[in-house]
Design an enzyme around this catalytic site. Structure first.
Site, PDB file in Angstrom:
ATOM      1  N   HIS A  82       0.842  -1.190   0.000  1.00  0.00           N
ATOM      2  CA  HIS A  82       0.000   0.000   0.000  1.00  0.00           C
ATOM      3  C   HIS A  82       0.876   1.239   0.000  1.00  0.00           C
ATOM      4  O   HIS A  82       1.835   1.337   0.760  1.00  0.00           O
ATOM      5  CB  HIS A  82      -0.889   0.007   1.250  1.00  0.00           C
ATOM      6  N   ASP A 161     -14.748   3.717   8.335  1.00  0.00           N
ATOM      7  CA  ASP A 161     -13.669   4.583   7.841  1.00  0.00           C
ATOM      8  C   ASP A 161     -14.185   5.501   6.732  1.00  0.00           C
ATOM      9  O   ASP A 161     -13.810   6.669   6.656  1.00  0.00           O
ATOM     10  CB  ASP A 161     -12.495   3.741   7.329  1.00  0.00           C
ATOM     11  N   ARG A 168     -13.570  13.831   8.379  1.00  0.00           N
ATOM     12  CA  ARG A 168     -12.258  14.421   8.678  1.00  0.00           C
ATOM     13  C   ARG A 168     -11.846  15.387   7.569  1.00  0.00           C
ATOM     14  O   ARG A 168     -11.225  16.416   7.830  1.00  0.00           O
ATOM     15  CB  ARG A 168     -11.204  13.314   8.820  1.00  0.00           C
ATOM     16  N   SER A 183      -6.992   4.539   9.728  1.00  0.00           N
ATOM     17  CA  SER A 183      -7.777   4.558   8.494  1.00  0.00           C
ATOM     18  C   SER A 183      -7.142   3.625   7.444  1.00  0.00           C
ATOM     19  O   SER A 183      -7.801   2.757   6.857  1.00  0.00           O
ATOM     20  CB  SER A 183      -7.846   6.004   7.973  1.00  0.00           C
ATOM     21  N   LYS A 187      -8.386  -0.700   6.433  1.00  0.00           N
ATOM     22  CA  LYS A 187      -8.688  -1.216   5.086  1.00  0.00           C
ATOM     23  C   LYS A 187      -7.788  -2.400   4.741  1.00  0.00           C
ATOM     24  O   LYS A 187      -8.218  -3.362   4.108  1.00  0.00           O
ATOM     25  CB  LYS A 187      -8.543  -0.084   4.050  1.00  0.00           C
TER      26      LYS A 187
HETATM   27  N1  URA Z   1      -5.403   7.610   3.256  1.00  0.00           N
HETATM   28  C1  URA Z   1      -6.348   6.958   3.966  1.00  0.00           C
HETATM   29  O1  URA Z   1      -6.824   5.908   3.539  1.00  0.00           O
HETATM   30  N2  URA Z   1      -6.739   7.474   5.130  1.00  0.00           N
HETATM   31  C2  URA Z   1      -6.247   8.617   5.641  1.00  0.00           C
HETATM   32  O2  URA Z   1      -6.629   9.020   6.713  1.00  0.00           O
HETATM   33  C3  URA Z   1      -5.269   9.298   4.891  1.00  0.00           C
HETATM   34  C4  URA Z   1      -4.864   8.764   3.711  1.00  0.00           C
END
Ligand code: URA
Length: 436
Positions: A82, A161, A168, A183, A187
């Protein structure tokens, strides 16, 4: 339990219990806790932070808020990769086939581009017919058969999220390390990989502008992964200039193909070898970095990584002839050179400005609904450390339907992005640290 008490506790610097975090996230996901209370809580976290245990609990609650994918039907150690987001970052296009060729299964869910950063799904869709939608059984079957598949996020992954991130975004609480770390990792945990390699970008084009913050974010994510039983390693890589030369969907696929062919830009190849080596180590296919690198270089050298990409493209309905003849990929009708106004040494190339310029030409989305042009973008002619004279080409704009004013704005952004110095400048390191 009441949300207001939890907000107050965090506001006053207290440590939230696992039960309090679960109450908040479950209540918010069900729509019982309103946005205004979650906003206040996010702001309290922004100022007071969270310790590793709280961040781990928050991650797990968000991961459990929706579907969790069980990749166990696929044999082997599944390693995910990622990136925290950069400009010109086409590493997934290279790494999925390269690492699969080395025997580590890659079951990858990627995203689309938004704002100044591109998305792997859009890039792959510049190959005619390539489909990023697949049902779970076909996805598992393809990874089992070929070792690699890249698809869009399917099902209802981490709805908590999704809601919290949108909140946010409009309450100035994005850049909080525990909130970003939870966050991203929620995932990754929900997507089911056994091990995770994180590419944490640092510099002007990244979320984290300083090395110190980038290392802190990386450490928070590695700690979460470890706490939740997923072996996690983070590579801190440079985003003080775009990665490679091409920015734009088909342009990035072309560069990915060149890299799989062994003829790609050295910075892109090197970052892919470093990330790929970490993937091989976590996947148990190499005993150390030197062996991992040699395995990966071997798969580039003997054409097997490119062959794997061809197979993956064909399996996902794409026109594999485009891999052998990249000239068939979407392209631009017009080219405009952006020239240096003065001589000097290139000190930095603000990646974010380049990303915005590519978006203005149509390569990226301003809003989720924007339609993108897969053939347009920017090809850099010079990178940090290079010497230029007045009138030398810094970059070439690849243009189709952008208006004259958009092209002018894009050109101005590219010129702004290039910072020149009078004295020679060393090229920045590609990787600053590996956090384990
Ligand atoms: N990418 C994400 O998936 N979450 C965040 O909070 C910032 C970047």
């Amino acid at each position: 339990m009441r949300a207001v008490d939890i907000i107050q506790k965090k506001r006053d610097g207290g440590e939230l219990s696992s039960a309090e975090i679960a109450y908040l996230i479950q209540g918010y996901t069900r729509g019982e806790i309103p946005d205004y209370q979650m906003s206040a809580w996010a702001m309290a976290v922004y100022f007071q932070g969270m310790n590793a245990r709280e961040t781990g609990d928050l991650t797990l609650e968000m991961a459990k808020s929706g579907d969790q994918i069980d990749l166990s039907p696929i044999a082997g150690i599944k390693v995910d990769k990622h990136s925290t987001g950069g400009v010109g970052d086409k590493t997934t296009v290279v790494l999925a086939p390269l690492v699969a060729a080395a025997g580590v299964p890659v079951a990858k869910m990627s995203g689309r581009g938004l704002g100044h950063t591109g998305g792997t799904l859009d890039k792959l869709e510049s190959i005619a017919g390539f489909s990023v939608e697949m049902d779970r059984e076909d996805f598992f079957a393809q990874v089992g058969r070929l070792g690699a598949a890249v698809i869009g996020q399917s099902g209802n992954i981490t709805p908590a999220d999704k809601k919290l991130y949108a909140l946010r975004d409009v309450t100035a609480t994005v850049d909080s390390i525990p909130l970003i770390a939870s966050s991203v990792m929620s995932k990754k945990i929900a997507a089911g990989a056994d091990a995770i390699v994180l590419d944490v970008k640092t510099g002007s084009g990244a979320f984290m502008k300083t090395l110190e913050d980038s290392i802190a974010l990386a450490q928070a994510m590695v700690d979460i992964g470890t706490q939740l039983g997923r072996h996690t390693v983070a590579v801190i890589s440079d985003m003080d200039q775009p990665l490679g030369y091409g920015i734009g969907n088909a342009l990035e696929i072309k560069e990915g193909i060149e890299t799989l062919n062994g003829r790609g830009p050295k910075d892109l190849e090197e970052v892919c070898l470093i990330l790929g080596s970490q993937m091989l180590l976590l996947g148990g296919k190499a005993k150390d970095e030197a062996e991992a690198r040699s395995i990966l270089s071997g798969h580039i050298g003997d054409g097997s990584a490119l062959a794997k990409f061809r197979e993956m493209v064909a399996a996902q309905g794409g026109d594999a002839s485009m891999i052998d003849e990249p000239a068939l990929l979407p392209s631009a009708r017009l080219h405009r050179e952006v020239k240096a106004a003065a001589g000097g040494y290139i000190e930095a190339i603000q990646a974010e400005e380049i990303g915005v310029a590519a978006m203005l030409l149509g390569a990226g989305r301003e809003t989720k609904e924007s339609v993108i042009d897969l053939g347009v973008g920017i090809v850099l002619a010079r990178k940090v450390g290079d010497r230029v004279e007045a009138g030398d080409t810094l970059a070439v704009l690849h243009i189709n339907d952008a208006s004259a004013s958009q092209v002018e704005e894009a050109e101005a952004k590219v010129l702004e992005a290039y910072r020149l110095a009078a004295q020679p400048v060393a090229a920045p390191p590609l990787v600053y640290a590996i956090v384990t």
